[in-house]
Scaffold this active site. Structure first.
Site, PDB file in Angstrom:
ATOM      1  N   CYS A   1       0.857  -1.179   0.000  1.00 53.87           N
ATOM      2  CA  CYS A   1       0.000   0.000   0.000  1.00 53.87           C
ATOM      3  C   CYS A   1       0.895   1.232   0.000  1.00 53.87           C
ATOM      4  O   CYS A   1       2.107   1.128   0.017  1.00 53.87           O
ATOM      5  CB  CYS A   1      -0.885   0.018   1.233  1.00 53.87           C
ATOM      6  SG  CYS A   1      -1.619  -1.572   1.617  1.00 53.87           S
TER       7      CYS A   1
ATOM      8  N   ARG B   1       1.380   1.559  -7.215  1.00 57.14           N
ATOM      9  CA  ARG B   1       1.632   0.438  -6.306  1.00 57.14           C
ATOM     10  C   ARG B   1       0.371  -0.388  -6.034  1.00 57.14           C
ATOM     11  O   ARG B   1       0.393  -1.302  -5.215  1.00 57.14           O
ATOM     12  CB  ARG B   1       2.203   0.934  -4.981  1.00 57.14           C
ATOM     13  CG  ARG B   1       3.540   1.553  -5.184  1.00 57.14           C
ATOM     14  CD  ARG B   1       4.347   1.854  -3.983  1.00 57.14           C
ATOM     15  NE  ARG B   1       4.260   1.013  -2.821  1.00 57.14           N
ATOM     16  CZ  ARG B   1       4.981  -0.074  -2.615  1.00 57.14           C
ATOM     17  NH1 ARG B   1       5.810  -0.487  -3.538  1.00 57.14           N
ATOM     18  NH2 ARG B   1       4.866  -0.729  -1.497  1.00 57.14           N
TER      19      ARG B   1
ATOM     20  N   TRP C   1      -3.874  -1.561  -0.853  1.00 56.00           N
ATOM     21  CA  TRP C   1      -3.871  -2.742  -1.704  1.00 56.00           C
ATOM     22  C   TRP C   1      -4.114  -3.887  -0.735  1.00 56.00           C
ATOM     23  O   TRP C   1      -3.218  -4.310  -0.012  1.00 56.00           O
ATOM     24  CB  TRP C   1      -2.524  -2.863  -2.409  1.00 56.00           C
ATOM     25  CG  TRP C   1      -2.611  -3.701  -3.624  1.00 56.00           C
ATOM     26  CD1 TRP C   1      -3.026  -3.306  -4.865  1.00 56.00           C
ATOM     27  CD2 TRP C   1      -2.281  -5.080  -3.736  1.00 56.00           C
ATOM     28  NE1 TRP C   1      -2.977  -4.365  -5.726  1.00 56.00           N
ATOM     29  CE2 TRP C   1      -2.527  -5.460  -5.077  1.00 56.00           C
ATOM     30  CE3 TRP C   1      -1.813  -6.041  -2.852  1.00 56.00           C
ATOM     31  CZ2 TRP C   1      -2.317  -6.742  -5.534  1.00 56.00           C
ATOM     32  CZ3 TRP C   1      -1.605  -7.334  -3.314  1.00 56.00           C
ATOM     33  CH2 TRP C   1      -1.850  -7.671  -4.643  1.00 56.00           C
TER      34      TRP C   1
ATOM     35  N   ASN D   1       1.205  -0.078   6.318  1.00 55.95           N
ATOM     36  CA  ASN D   1       1.553  -1.019   5.247  1.00 55.95           C
ATOM     37  C   ASN D   1       2.152  -2.238   5.907  1.00 55.95           C
ATOM     38  O   ASN D   1       2.937  -2.097   6.855  1.00 55.95           O
ATOM     39  CB  ASN D   1       2.628  -0.443   4.318  1.00 55.95           C
ATOM     40  CG  ASN D   1       2.104   0.662   3.454  1.00 55.95           C
ATOM     41  OD1 ASN D   1       0.923   0.977   3.490  1.00 55.95           O
ATOM     42  ND2 ASN D   1       2.984   1.267   2.686  1.00 55.95           N
ATOM     43  N   GLY D   2       1.865  -3.410   5.380  1.00 56.29           N
ATOM     44  CA  GLY D   2       2.450  -4.628   5.939  1.00 56.29           C
ATOM     45  C   GLY D   2       1.378  -5.534   6.511  1.00 56.29           C
ATOM     46  O   GLY D   2       0.184  -5.353   6.234  1.00 56.29           O
TER      47      GLY D   2
ATOM     48  N   GLU E   1       7.617 -22.614 -18.405  1.00 58.76           N
ATOM     49  CA  GLU E   1       7.538 -21.225 -17.949  1.00 58.76           C
ATOM     50  C   GLU E   1       8.736 -20.410 -18.460  1.00 58.76           C
ATOM     51  O   GLU E   1       8.579 -19.243 -18.836  1.00 58.76           O
ATOM     52  CB  GLU E   1       7.438 -21.182 -16.410  1.00 58.76           C
ATOM     53  CG  GLU E   1       7.492 -19.805 -15.767  1.00 58.76           C
ATOM     54  CD  GLU E   1       6.371 -18.841 -16.170  1.00 58.76           C
ATOM     55  OE1 GLU E   1       5.433 -19.258 -16.870  1.00 58.76           O
ATOM     56  OE2 GLU E   1       6.473 -17.661 -15.815  1.00 58.76           O
TER      57      GLU E   1
ATOM     58  N   LYS F   1       8.248 -17.152 -20.783  1.00 60.81           N
ATOM     59  CA  LYS F   1       8.817 -15.830 -20.466  1.00 60.81           C
ATOM     60  C   LYS F   1       9.546 -15.278 -21.688  1.00 60.81           C
ATOM     61  O   LYS F   1       9.409 -14.107 -22.023  1.00 60.81           O
ATOM     62  CB  LYS F   1       9.799 -15.881 -19.282  1.00 60.81           C
ATOM     63  CG  LYS F   1       9.184 -16.013 -17.915  1.00 60.81           C
ATOM     64  CD  LYS F   1       8.601 -14.741 -17.361  1.00 60.81           C
ATOM     65  CE  LYS F   1       7.145 -14.566 -17.541  1.00 60.81           C
ATOM     66  NZ  LYS F   1       6.126 -15.412 -17.118  1.00 60.81           N
TER      67      LYS F   1
ATOM     68  N   GLU G   1       7.024 -14.268 -24.407  1.00 59.32           N
ATOM     69  CA  GLU G   1       6.199 -13.110 -24.049  1.00 59.32           C
ATOM     70  C   GLU G   1       6.912 -11.783 -24.279  1.00 59.32           C
ATOM     71  O   GLU G   1       6.317 -10.831 -24.754  1.00 59.32           O
ATOM     72  CB  GLU G   1       5.813 -13.173 -22.551  1.00 59.32           C
ATOM     73  CG  GLU G   1       4.715 -14.136 -22.233  1.00 59.32           C
ATOM     74  CD  GLU G   1       4.408 -14.155 -20.733  1.00 59.32           C
ATOM     75  OE1 GLU G   1       3.233 -14.085 -20.385  1.00 59.32           O
ATOM     76  OE2 GLU G   1       5.346 -14.248 -19.921  1.00 59.32           O
TER      77      GLU G   1
ATOM     78  N   HIS H   1      11.772 -38.148 -29.217  1.00 54.53           N
ATOM     79  CA  HIS H   1      10.574 -38.618 -29.930  1.00 54.53           C
ATOM     80  C   HIS H   1      10.121 -37.602 -30.971  1.00 54.53           C
ATOM     81  O   HIS H   1       8.955 -37.571 -31.344  1.00 54.53           O
ATOM     82  CB  HIS H   1       9.460 -38.914 -28.929  1.00 54.53           C
ATOM     83  CG  HIS H   1       9.829 -39.996 -27.971  1.00 54.53           C
ATOM     84  ND1 HIS H   1       9.792 -41.322 -28.296  1.00 54.53           N
ATOM     85  CD2 HIS H   1      10.312 -39.938 -26.700  1.00 54.53           C
ATOM     86  CE1 HIS H   1      10.211 -42.042 -27.264  1.00 54.53           C
ATOM     87  NE2 HIS H   1      10.538 -41.215 -26.292  1.00 54.53           N
TER      88      HIS H   1
ATOM     89  N   LYS I   1      -2.107  -7.519 -18.922  1.00 54.04           N
ATOM     90  CA  LYS I   1      -1.812  -8.050 -17.589  1.00 54.04           C
ATOM     91  C   LYS I   1      -2.961  -8.911 -17.083  1.00 54.04           C
ATOM     92  O   LYS I   1      -2.757  -9.932 -16.449  1.00 54.04           O
ATOM     93  CB  LYS I   1      -1.560  -6.877 -16.623  1.00 54.04           C
ATOM     94  CG  LYS I   1      -1.177  -7.293 -15.222  1.00 54.04           C
ATOM     95  CD  LYS I   1       0.227  -7.877 -15.192  1.00 54.04           C
ATOM     96  CE  LYS I   1       0.604  -8.470 -13.856  1.00 54.04           C
ATOM     97  NZ  LYS I   1       1.618  -9.528 -14.014  1.00 54.04           N
TER      98      LYS I   1
HETATM   99  C1  G6P Z   1      -2.345 -13.019 -18.892  1.00 49.17           C
HETATM  100  C2  G6P Z   1      -0.985 -12.490 -18.462  1.00 49.17           C
HETATM  101  C3  G6P Z   1      -0.132 -13.624 -17.903  1.00 49.17           C
HETATM  102  C4  G6P Z   1      -0.870 -14.335 -16.788  1.00 49.17           C
HETATM  103  C5  G6P Z   1      -2.247 -14.824 -17.241  1.00 49.17           C
HETATM  104  C6  G6P Z   1      -3.077 -15.334 -16.079  1.00 49.17           C
HETATM  105  O1  G6P Z   1      -2.208 -13.826 -20.000  1.00 49.17           O
HETATM  106  O2  G6P Z   1      -0.334 -11.890 -19.549  1.00 49.17           O
HETATM  107  O3  G6P Z   1       1.089 -13.105 -17.392  1.00 49.17           O
HETATM  108  O4  G6P Z   1      -0.101 -15.413 -16.336  1.00 49.17           O
HETATM  109  O5  G6P Z   1      -2.961 -13.760 -17.836  1.00 49.17           O
HETATM  110  O6  G6P Z   1      -3.344 -14.248 -15.231  1.00 49.17           O
HETATM  111  P1  G6P Z   1      -3.811 -14.387 -13.740  1.00 49.17           P
HETATM  112  O7  G6P Z   1      -4.044 -12.969 -13.284  1.00 49.17           O
HETATM  113  O8  G6P Z   1      -5.049 -15.215 -13.740  1.00 49.17           O
HETATM  114  O9  G6P Z   1      -2.697 -15.039 -12.988  1.00 49.17           O
END
Ligand code: G6P
Length: 607
Positions: A2, A27, A73, A99-100, A480, A484, A487, A503, A602
């Site tokens: 926060c 934030r 937050w 915060n915390g 993953e 990354k 993406e 295979h 996002k």
């Molecule tokens: C979008 C984002 C990814 C994320 C996915 C799931 O595709 O670009 O980075 O992993 O959504 O999002 P969530 O908020 O459900 O973890």
């Protein structure tokens, strides 16, 4: 997570505090509030953004030369006006922004209720003003000091009271807080952007320090009331640099926060001496969870892949069958939910449409639904029967990094929680907890390799294809790692089970096709070792991620990154980090917009 801003001086406090809060909204925000003091205290809170707070305030003229504000937050209690800060004591005379997380808030709250204190919110923070009220005998900083000695957890707080006016008391432990020094005015803030427009002269507070600012003076003391001499520093950052704490991108900042993300996910949840784990959010369904015989994990993107690691961890340590389903598939195909099933939805945002609809479908079929969610009060968090919050803090970079690490941490904790219900020994529980507690230090050491990984990125960033290979716990990490890279660098990268290589995929291998092989010294190391030799025999380039002290790959792999040793189930928490850093550095070298990669969002709230 926060944001905190406080002002004391000769000017009107309200506009200065609001301006500071607006600058902290990056934030994360779900509610905001402010209290300004004059002869009386004016308190205004809203659910929503700082703009909503401004709109509400424009209707009343509120005057006062000092006050504190907060943009929240949520970590405990959903976003609402009541849960928004500042929180106050029974007589509404002591106001606190925080915060915390106060770990022992439940026991403190019980004691305070017995003494007659009345609580109105669901937050952990509300215990602070009541505790201060309990200790108050005329001097606010003394009451705060005594209250702090009762509190366990993480906090940055600012406190004001009409009973001891014209001062702001502050304290810090594990959450950032700075004092800003001006001419006949002083500031307090969780982050530099909040005050950078007003002063460049700051004092950085350390853990277990507290103090007081007035319009013309400041004092910093420790919790034993000893005065501490503090150095005054000059802020050199621009506003944008300050938002990223000096890091060039949010993604890089968030990777650098990963040790903290693990600490936050563990905080208050482990009982090391019993080898046990507790989750506040699961208490009301503890009995039901004992009856569960199988689990389905759902999610999308990186959250889905965290679920993939989670599947392996839960299967090994709870001995229940665990299936993994991409939420968008789960929704539409025939998904069989057997009796005594739990469905665990993993989502950083808690708003991903596919995951939300899959949860609704699972509920409709009678499953017990759980969430591993980062954003408190989000749609999925409100829909599931019970949940565990990640406490990773806001994640701004589109490519998820610290949220993934914290999702893995929660799965490890959950395996102890469910495992101990099903015959896991306390010795095993202790072992996992001990290793988990060591992970943040190991992550910090690993992050020091960033420059070395940047050099590696310089060697490889012009390649257009990559394989990422892993086995068992590190197969999802191969997926993953490849995700990354795709993406943010827009390079074609595929993750495979190392055993699948011969295979089909191996047909692609030549000197232009690098393979990132995740081969820690674990139960499947020997198998992976032969796989690497097969790639080398076809002139493929190999970047190996292996365990510190393993020199067997020195003459075989083209490049090696070492990760610290840990329990096999926890290696993903370490092996993913060099892959995140590699993707990051490659994307920067290719000149891409790392925080906002093309075509991605996002939070995907549409199908
Ligand atoms: C979008 C984002 C990814 C994320 C996915 C799931 O595709 O670009 O980075 O992993 O959504 O999002 P969530 O908020 O459900 O973890």
């Amino acid at each position: 997570m926060c944001g905190i801003v406080g002002y004391i001086g000769k000017k009107e406090a309200m506009p200065i505090i609001l301006d500071g809060l607006k600058r902290l909204e990056y934030r994360g925000y779900d509610s905001a509030g402010v209290v300004v003091l004059d002869k009386t205290a004016s308190l205004i809170k809203v659910k929503g953004r700082v703009q909503d707070l401004s709109d509400k305030l424009s209707k009343d003229k509120i005057s006062g030369s000092y006050g504190i504000g907060h943009t929240r937050w949520a970590t405990h209690g959903e976003p609402s006006e009541i849960n928004a800060h500042p929180h106050f004591d029974c007589k509404k005379e002591i106001f606190v922004v925080h915060n915390g997380i106060i770990e022992n808030y439940i026991s403190l709250k019980e004691k305070l209720i017995q003494k007659g204190h009345k609580f109105i919110s669901e937050t952990d923070t509300e215990v602070i003003p009541h505790l201060i009220e309990e200790f108050f005998k005329g001097n606010l900083e003394e009451a705060v000091r005594l209250a702090l000695r009762e509190m366990v957890g993480a906090y940055a707080i600012a406190v004001v009271s009409l009973k001891d006016p014209d001062k702001i008391v502050f304290a810090k432990k594990s959450s950032p807080l700075i004092v800003g020094l001006g001419q006949d005015e002083n500031f307090i803030a969780s982050d530099a952007p909040a005050i950078i427009g007003n002063t460049k002269k700051v004092i950085y507070l350390e853990d277990n320090e507290m103090g007081v600012i007035t319009a013309n003076d400041f004092k910093v003391i420790d919790l034993e009331n000893n005065k501490i001499e503090k150095e005054i520093s000059t802020l050199e950052w621009s506003l944008e640099e300050a938002e990223k704490r000096g890091y060039p991108h949010f993604m890089f900042k968030e990777i650098m926060e990963e040790a903290e993300a693990v600490r936050n996910a563990l905080r208050g949840r482990v009982i090391p001496e019993e080898g046990a784990v507790k989750f506040g959010g699961l208490e009301h369904i503890e009995g039901k969870l004992r009856e569960i015989e199988r689990i389905t994990v759902i999610g999308m993107g990186t959250a889905y892949l965290a679920g993939h690691v989670g599947k392996y961890i839960l299967e090994e340590y709870t001995e229940m069958p665990v299936s993994l389903e991409n939420a968008s598939e789960f929704r539409y195909k025939k998904s069989v939910i057997e009796r005594n099933s739990a469905v665990i939805a993993v989502s950083q945002s808690g708003e991903t449409a596919d995951t939300l609809f899959a949860v609704k479908e699972a509920k409709r079929q009678g499953a017990l639904t759980l969430g591993i969610i980062n954003v408190v009060g989000s749609s999925i968090a409100r829909t599931v029967d019970a949940g565990i919050y990640n406490h990773a803090g806001p994640e701004i970079g589109v490519a998820s990094t610290k949220a993934f690490i914290s999702q893995l941490t929660v799965f490890a904790l959950l395996s102890v929680y469910l495992g101990r219900q099903r015959g896991m020994s306390s010795v095993m529980g202790k072992k996992i907890i001990e290793e988990l507690n060591d992970i943040p230090k190991k992550i910090e050491n690993l992050l020091k390799q960033s420059d070395q990984i940047k050099e590696l990125a310089k060697k490889y960033y012009k390649h257009e294809d990559f394989f990422y290979l892993g086995r068992k716990y590190n197969y999802p990490i191969a997926l993953e790692g490849a995700l990354k890279l795709k993406e943010i660098s827009y390079i074609h990268a595929e993750g495979y089970q190392a055993g699948e290589m011969k295979h089909g995929p191996i047909a692609m291998i030549d000197e232009n096709f690098p393979c990132v092989c995740i081969v820690p010294k674990d139960s499947v190391y020997e198998k992976n070792f032969s796989g690497i030799q097969e790639i080398k025999a076809r002139k493929g380039k190999v970047v190996a991620i292996t365990t510190e002290g393993n020199d067997e790959l020195n003459n075989i792999a083209d490049d090696i990154i070492f990760i610290p040793e840990t329990l096999e189930m926890l290696t993903p928490l370490l092996s993913i980090i060099p892959l995140q850093l590699f993707a990051y550095h490659v994307a920067v070298l290719r000149g891409n917009d790392v925080d906002k990669p093309r075509n991605l969002a996002k939070s995907v709230t549409v199908e």
